[in-house]
Design a protein around this motif. Sequence first.
Motif, short mmCIF file in Angstrom:
data_model
loop_
_atom_site.label_atom_id
_atom_site.label_comp_id
_atom_site.label_asym_id
_atom_site.label_seq_id
_atom_site.Cartn_x
_atom_site.Cartn_y
_atom_site.Cartn_z
N ILE A 121 0.83 -1.20 0.00
CA ILE A 121 0.00 0.00 0.00
C ILE A 121 0.86 1.25 0.00
CG2 ILE A 121 -1.53 1.38 1.48
CD1 ILE A 121 -3.05 -1.14 2.09
N THR A 122 1.93 1.27 0.80
CA THR A 122 2.78 2.46 0.82
C THR A 122 3.47 2.64 -0.52
OG1 THR A 122 4.55 1.15 1.82
CG2 THR A 122 3.18 2.46 3.31
N LYS A 123 3.86 1.55 -1.18
CA LYS A 123 4.47 1.65 -2.50
C LYS A 123 3.46 2.19 -3.51
CE LYS A 123 7.10 -1.06 -5.83
NZ LYS A 123 7.67 -2.37 -6.15
N HIS A 124 2.22 1.70 -3.45
CA HIS A 124 1.18 2.18 -4.36
C HIS A 124 0.87 3.65 -4.10
CE1 HIS A 124 -2.43 2.19 -6.81
NE2 HIS A 124 -3.09 2.68 -5.78
N LYS A 125 0.85 4.04 -2.84
CA LYS A 125 0.57 5.43 -2.48
C LYS A 125 1.67 6.35 -2.99
CE LYS A 125 -0.73 8.16 1.52
NZ LYS A 125 -0.95 8.15 2.96
N GLU A 126 2.93 5.91 -2.89
CA GLU A 126 4.04 6.71 -3.41
C GLU A 126 3.97 6.84 -4.92
OE1 GLU A 126 7.57 4.87 -1.98
OE2 GLU A 126 7.25 5.52 0.08
N LYS A 127 3.56 5.78 -5.59
CA LYS A 127 3.42 5.86 -7.05
C LYS A 127 2.34 6.84 -7.46
CE LYS A 127 4.83 1.24 -8.52
NZ LYS A 127 4.36 -0.02 -9.12
N THR A 128 1.22 6.84 -6.75
CA THR A 128 0.14 7.75 -7.14
C THR A 128 0.45 9.19 -6.77
OG1 THR A 128 -1.01 7.31 -5.05
CG2 THR A 128 -1.64 5.98 -6.97
N ASN A 129 1.22 9.41 -5.71
CA ASN A 129 1.56 10.78 -5.31
C ASN A 129 2.76 11.34 -6.04
OD1 ASN A 129 -0.52 10.79 -3.51
ND2 ASN A 129 0.71 10.25 -1.74
N ASN A 130 3.51 10.51 -6.73
CA ASN A 130 4.70 10.96 -7.42
C ASN A 130 4.30 11.52 -8.79
OD1 ASN A 130 7.27 11.45 -8.30
ND2 ASN A 130 7.86 9.31 -8.50
N HIS A 131 4.25 12.84 -8.89
CA HIS A 131 3.93 13.51 -10.15
C HIS A 131 5.23 14.13 -10.68
CE1 HIS A 131 -0.30 12.99 -9.39
NE2 HIS A 131 -0.14 13.52 -8.19
N ARG A 132 5.80 13.50 -11.65
CA ARG A 132 7.09 13.98 -12.18
C ARG A 132 6.91 15.23 -12.98
NH1 ARG A 132 10.27 8.51 -13.82
NH2 ARG A 132 9.68 7.39 -11.97
#
Length: 96
Positions: free
Chosen positions: A85-96
């Motif tokens: 879940i933390t990995k998925h949350k980081e992916k969704t919050n990471n806006h390059r």
Amino acid sequence: MQVIITGHHLEITDALKTHIDAKFAKLARHFDNVTDVHVILSVEKLVQKAEATLQLSGAKLFAEDHQEDMYAAIDNLVDKLDRQITKHKEKTNNHR
């Protein structure tokens, strides 16, 4: 968050239900968009198996664990799902 608990060759006791609800409440604190959780507990000879499928908004996560103790299997399962879940949350919050 709706938690569905199923047992294969195992009767789901109230103690198991409360343990699972307490552990998965921790996951709901980390990520708000958990909509559905399906937990399957099974016993095969001496191996206790716990597996879960989490339905998130936009993703589906799966984890399983095998132990000799069902409570230890549930604890390890929740730890695996917490990392996912933390990995998925980081992916969704990471806006390059």
